[in-house]
Motif scaffolding. Structure first.
Motif, PDB file in Angstrom:
ATOM      1  N   LEU A 104      36.402  29.132  32.823  1.00  0.00           N
ATOM      2  CA  LEU A 104      36.759  30.346  33.566  1.00  0.00           C
ATOM      3  C   LEU A 104      38.162  30.800  33.163  1.00  0.00           C
ATOM      4  O   LEU A 104      39.128  30.062  33.369  1.00  0.00           O
ATOM      5  CB  LEU A 104      36.777  30.031  35.063  1.00  0.00           C
ATOM      6  N   MET A 112      36.599  38.116  35.481  1.00  0.00           N
ATOM      7  CA  MET A 112      36.826  36.812  34.847  1.00  0.00           C
ATOM      8  C   MET A 112      36.092  36.782  33.511  1.00  0.00           C
ATOM      9  O   MET A 112      35.089  37.460  33.355  1.00  0.00           O
ATOM     10  CB  MET A 112      36.180  35.761  35.778  1.00  0.00           C
ATOM     11  N   HIS A 148      33.852  33.369  48.794  1.00  0.00           N
ATOM     12  CA  HIS A 148      32.408  33.128  48.674  1.00  0.00           C
ATOM     13  C   HIS A 148      32.121  31.638  48.750  1.00  0.00           C
ATOM     14  O   HIS A 148      33.013  30.814  48.549  1.00  0.00           O
ATOM     15  CB  HIS A 148      31.879  33.681  47.341  1.00  0.00           C
ATOM     16  N   LEU A 172      42.808  28.523  42.498  1.00  0.00           N
ATOM     17  CA  LEU A 172      41.743  28.556  43.511  1.00  0.00           C
ATOM     18  C   LEU A 172      42.288  28.106  44.863  1.00  0.00           C
ATOM     19  O   LEU A 172      43.068  27.151  44.958  1.00  0.00           O
ATOM     20  CB  LEU A 172      40.598  27.644  43.065  1.00  0.00           C
ATOM     21  N   ARG A 202      45.088  32.353  32.822  1.00  0.00           N
ATOM     22  CA  ARG A 202      44.825  31.116  33.555  1.00  0.00           C
ATOM     23  C   ARG A 202      43.437  30.656  33.184  1.00  0.00           C
ATOM     24  O   ARG A 202      42.470  31.349  33.442  1.00  0.00           O
ATOM     25  CB  ARG A 202      44.905  31.373  35.069  1.00  0.00           C
ATOM     26  N   ASP A 242      29.404  28.754  46.986  1.00  0.00           N
ATOM     27  CA  ASP A 242      28.659  28.658  45.726  1.00  0.00           C
ATOM     28  C   ASP A 242      27.165  28.394  45.921  1.00  0.00           C
ATOM     29  O   ASP A 242      26.347  28.772  45.079  1.00  0.00           O
ATOM     30  CB  ASP A 242      29.246  27.543  44.840  1.00  0.00           C
ATOM     31  N   LYS A 265      41.071  33.757  33.531  1.00  0.00           N
ATOM     32  CA  LYS A 265      41.521  34.911  34.313  1.00  0.00           C
ATOM     33  C   LYS A 265      42.708  35.516  33.578  1.00  0.00           C
ATOM     34  O   LYS A 265      43.638  34.794  33.219  1.00  0.00           O
ATOM     35  CB  LYS A 265      41.943  34.383  35.682  1.00  0.00           C
ATOM     36  N   HIS A 285      35.827  29.892  49.143  1.00  0.00           N
ATOM     37  CA  HIS A 285      36.987  29.816  48.253  1.00  0.00           C
ATOM     38  C   HIS A 285      37.159  31.154  47.544  1.00  0.00           C
ATOM     39  O   HIS A 285      36.216  31.972  47.506  1.00  0.00           O
ATOM     40  CB  HIS A 285      36.832  28.656  47.259  1.00  0.00           C
ATOM     41  N   GLY A 305      46.690  32.798  39.856  1.00  0.00           N
ATOM     42  CA  GLY A 305      45.261  32.821  40.173  1.00  0.00           C
ATOM     43  C   GLY A 305      44.633  31.489  40.518  1.00  0.00           C
ATOM     44  O   GLY A 305      43.431  31.294  40.308  1.00  0.00           O
ATOM     45  N   PHE A 358      39.202  37.281  42.757  1.00  0.00           N
ATOM     46  CA  PHE A 358      37.842  36.769  43.000  1.00  0.00           C
ATOM     47  C   PHE A 358      37.695  36.629  44.515  1.00  0.00           C
ATOM     48  O   PHE A 358      38.488  35.941  45.150  1.00  0.00           O
ATOM     49  CB  PHE A 358      37.727  35.396  42.332  1.00  0.00           C
ATOM     50  N   SER A 375      40.112  33.351  44.534  1.00  0.00           N
ATOM     51  CA  SER A 375      41.322  33.223  43.704  1.00  0.00           C
ATOM     52  C   SER A 375      41.970  34.596  43.542  1.00  0.00           C
ATOM     53  O   SER A 375      41.281  35.588  43.300  1.00  0.00           O
ATOM     54  CB  SER A 375      41.019  32.570  42.355  1.00  0.00           C
ATOM     55  N   TRP A 382      37.069  21.429  40.427  1.00  0.00           N
ATOM     56  CA  TRP A 382      37.703  22.578  39.747  1.00  0.00           C
ATOM     57  C   TRP A 382      39.065  22.133  39.260  1.00  0.00           C
ATOM     58  O   TRP A 382      39.855  21.574  40.028  1.00  0.00           O
ATOM     59  CB  TRP A 382      37.834  23.750  40.727  1.00  0.00           C
ATOM     60  N   LEU A 397      31.412  25.425  34.201  1.00  0.00           N
ATOM     61  CA  LEU A 397      31.905  26.752  33.828  1.00  0.00           C
ATOM     62  C   LEU A 397      33.285  26.648  33.213  1.00  0.00           C
ATOM     63  O   LEU A 397      34.127  25.900  33.726  1.00  0.00           O
ATOM     64  CB  LEU A 397      32.060  27.654  35.072  1.00  0.00           C
TER      65      LEU A 397
END
Ligand SMILES: O=C(O)CCC(=O)C(=O)O
Length: 258
Positions: free
Chosen positions: A108, A66, A120, A150, A218, A122, A110, A207, A148, A117, A209, A137, A106
């Motif tokens: 982000l 990313m 995980h 989430l 993206r 956070d 892609k 979550h 991509g 991704f 992606s 998000w 953030l």
């Protein structure tokens, strides 16, 4: 969706869809902040945060996954996302049921060729003592699995805090730890996002992606708001850059990032 429904869903599923949460002006402001940061050569995050140790030497840079700018809300120029974070604060207050504290955000991006991704949570990446908060998000263009978007393991916040993962391979950063999370054991929640749609999720919700399968890129923005009852806890993520400036053990507050 009414805010009470979203709050209830967040509690129950660890994730709630927020149709039309961002106005066209917010999306335009985020796109223009992204363009300004690129034009100004503002540095991207170089590597995944290895929370307690040095990055393993065999890992590629974060850009293998990313392009990420950390906490652009702190910038004081055209690259700042502050106005949008402030505009979303009442939503965060309503979702948390208390006065939300902006922790970090953030940008982000892609692109094709970057890897998926992995799953995980956070919370383990942050120097705070408890996972009380919400992440919002929002993609900056219509998004789904093909570009991509989430996605979430619905209800996985009920697992509690699991070991922090290495985002390059999805395995725990601590080689002696067990993740004890299997994505296919949870209902997959993979929304299709129209322009302006966003999602709110718990710091404990797993979550991920997928990789970009379409041309172009993206872009997305995520913003973390925490409960004012959270305290700084350096031990949770001692390599986080905020540990240099925040007093361990004190209640969190919005700080000028380093
Ligand atoms: O934007 C994405 O695709 C992934 C972002 C994410 O999972 C995160 O920042 O924790």
């Amino acid at each position: 969706m009414m805010i009470d429904d979203a709050r209830q869903q967040l509690e129950q599923d660890g994730v709630a869809f927020l149709p039309g949460a961002l106005e066209a002006t917010h999306l335009a402001a985020l796109r223009s902040a992204l363009a300004a940061n690129r034009a100004n050569g503002r540095p991207l995050s170089r590597q995944v945060l290895y929370t307690h140790g040095a990055p393993p030497t065999d890992r590629p840079p974060l850009t293998a996954l990313m392009d990420q700018w950390l906490s652009p809300h702190r910038y004081d120029d055209a690259g700042s996302t502050r106005t949008v974070a402030d505009a979303l604060r009442p939503l965060a207050d309503a979702l948390l049921g208390e006065a939300a504290v902006l922790f970090q955000d953030l940008l982000l991006v892609k692109r094709q060729g970057q890897r998926a991704f992995p799953w995980h949570q956070d919370f383990g990446f942050w120097p705070v003592d408890r996972p009380w908060g919400v992440i919002i998000w929002a993609p900056l263009q219509p998004s789904d699995g093909g570009n991509g978007a989430l996605r979430f393991a619905q209800g996985s916040h009920r697992l509690g805090a699991r070991p922090v993962v290495d985002l390059h391979d999805g395995a725990p950063q601590d080689p002696t730890a067990r993740l004890d999370f299997e994505a296919d054991r949870w209902p997959l929640y993979a929304p299709t996002y129209a322009l302006g749609d966003a999602v709110a999720f718990s710091p404990l919700t797993f979550h991920a992606s997928p990789a970009m399968r379409r041309a172009g890129e993206r872009a997305a923005w995520s913003c973390v708001f925490l409960s004012p009852r959270v305290r700084w806890c350096h031990a949770n993520a001692s390599n986080h850059r905020l540990c240099k400036v925040v007093p361990d053990g004190a209640p969190i507050s919005e700080v000028a990032h380093v």
